[in-house]
Design a protein around this motif. Sequence first.
Motif, mmCIF file in Angstrom:
data_model
loop_
_atom_site.group_PDB
_atom_site.id
_atom_site.type_symbol
_atom_site.label_atom_id
_atom_site.label_comp_id
_atom_site.label_asym_id
_atom_site.label_seq_id
_atom_site.Cartn_x
_atom_site.Cartn_y
_atom_site.Cartn_z
ATOM 1 N N SER A 126 0.845 -1.201 0.000
ATOM 2 C CA SER A 126 0.000 0.000 0.000
ATOM 3 C C SER A 126 0.877 1.246 0.000
ATOM 4 O O SER A 126 2.056 1.193 0.368
ATOM 5 C CB SER A 126 -0.892 0.001 1.236
ATOM 6 O OG SER A 126 -0.102 0.061 2.416
ATOM 7 N N PRO A 127 0.319 2.383 -0.422
ATOM 8 C CA PRO A 127 1.100 3.636 -0.370
ATOM 9 C C PRO A 127 1.638 3.938 1.028
ATOM 10 O O PRO A 127 2.742 4.466 1.169
ATOM 11 C CB PRO A 127 0.074 4.688 -0.815
ATOM 12 C CG PRO A 127 -0.884 3.934 -1.680
ATOM 13 C CD PRO A 127 -0.990 2.572 -1.060
ATOM 14 N N LYS A 128 0.866 3.595 2.060
ATOM 15 C CA LYS A 128 1.304 3.833 3.430
ATOM 16 C C LYS A 128 2.547 3.024 3.757
ATOM 17 O O LYS A 128 3.503 3.535 4.365
ATOM 18 C CB LYS A 128 0.174 3.493 4.403
ATOM 19 C CG LYS A 128 0.521 3.764 5.859
ATOM 20 C CD LYS A 128 -0.650 3.425 6.772
ATOM 21 C CE LYS A 128 -0.277 3.682 8.235
ATOM 22 N NZ LYS A 128 -1.420 3.347 9.151
ATOM 23 N N LEU A 129 2.550 1.730 3.356
ATOM 24 C CA LEU A 129 3.720 0.882 3.627
ATOM 25 C C LEU A 129 4.928 1.372 2.840
ATOM 26 O O LEU A 129 6.040 1.431 3.379
ATOM 27 C CB LEU A 129 3.407 -0.571 3.258
ATOM 28 C CG LEU A 129 4.591 -1.549 3.420
ATOM 29 C CD1 LEU A 129 5.050 -1.610 4.870
ATOM 30 C CD2 LEU A 129 4.220 -2.945 2.912
ATOM 31 N N CYS A 130 4.733 1.719 1.578
ATOM 32 C CA CYS A 130 5.851 2.197 0.751
ATOM 33 C C CYS A 130 6.462 3.460 1.340
ATOM 34 O O CYS A 130 7.696 3.593 1.420
ATOM 35 C CB CYS A 130 5.381 2.459 -0.678
ATOM 36 S SG CYS A 130 4.868 0.973 -1.556
ATOM 37 N N LEU A 131 5.602 4.389 1.759
ATOM 38 C CA LEU A 131 6.098 5.628 2.356
ATOM 39 C C LEU A 131 6.827 5.343 3.666
ATOM 40 O O LEU A 131 7.870 5.957 3.947
ATOM 41 C CB LEU A 131 4.930 6.587 2.593
ATOM 42 C CG LEU A 131 5.283 7.967 3.158
ATOM 43 C CD1 LEU A 131 6.215 8.713 2.207
ATOM 44 C CD2 LEU A 131 4.022 8.784 3.420
ATOM 45 N N SER A 132 6.305 4.393 4.441
ATOM 46 C CA SER A 132 6.953 4.025 5.712
ATOM 47 C C SER A 132 8.329 3.431 5.474
ATOM 48 O O SER A 132 9.280 3.748 6.195
ATOM 49 C CB SER A 132 6.072 3.036 6.477
ATOM 50 O OG SER A 132 4.829 3.600 6.819
#
Length: 316
Positions: free
Chosen positions: A137-143
């Motif tokens: 997810s975008p959240k995981l990638c950003l993290s």
Amino acid sequence: MKMGNQTVISEFLLLGLPIEPGQQDLLYALFLAMYLTTVLGNLLIIVLIHLDSHLHTPMYLFLSNLSFSDLCFSSVTIPKLLQNMQNQDLSIPYAGCLAQMYFFLLFADLKSFLLVAMAYDRYVAICFPLHYTTIMSPKLCLSLMMLSWVLTTFISLLHTLLMARLTFCADNVIPHFFCDMSALLKLACSDIQINEIVIFILGGIVIIVPFLLISSSYARIVSSILKVPSARGIRKAFSTCGSHLSVVSLFYGTITGLYLCPSANNSTVKETIMAVMYTVVTPMLNPFIYSLRNQDIKGALGRVFSKWTNQFSLGQ
């Protein structure tokens, strides 16, 4: 300047590459061409990923950051090397040397963590294709991106602060073309035991742990392929992972040969040549590896070029 019986070093001298005077101009032209190729190649990948919506995926988010890391990694050392070769000014200020060491470690460590993120992305894409968009997810990638930047900033800053506390004696000649941490430690005349302990611990975090995580990801990928063997699945896996494996092999191969081998067995010339491999050659080759072996990048280049051509034609 002298304080008591100790000399305070205000600058260091970089001996540069062990080359004959008659080869100076030829090698200068060669390194300049390699540096320009590195900058243009990595910039091209960054621009393509930014402009082409088909490449707005986790894999290419990590790739654009890897290209940025390679571009900056080369820019930390090569311009100074070219300057020294051109005007024979071997000096670098004390603060400049520490700054060069900091940014060198920052972008080298960042690349190591980005390669782990890319390996995990390939693992999810091949082993869990139906859940790929949910997991990555975008959240995981950003993290993952933020974690990579925070860790590398902390590690490089810690090494730099520990280096800054050391005292350097009269010898200020570095037998290298950049301010390498191990070369600087050899010049210190104060206790470097804490530095060595931190290098040993953090070296495992930056080199060994990422390499094991990458190896584990690809072991699981191979295992997943072997469970349902098919020519189409094998071709897909190689086309997906081949570029990344090539970059991993180049990066960790040279790093391991230089830093994980006993220094007593390596001559200065050998260490310098191996350093050139991972500071100059590897960042230059990465754009070719990803563009020549990656159909998505080729397709994006064609689409962007066609779009610009059409816009130019309409403007005439």
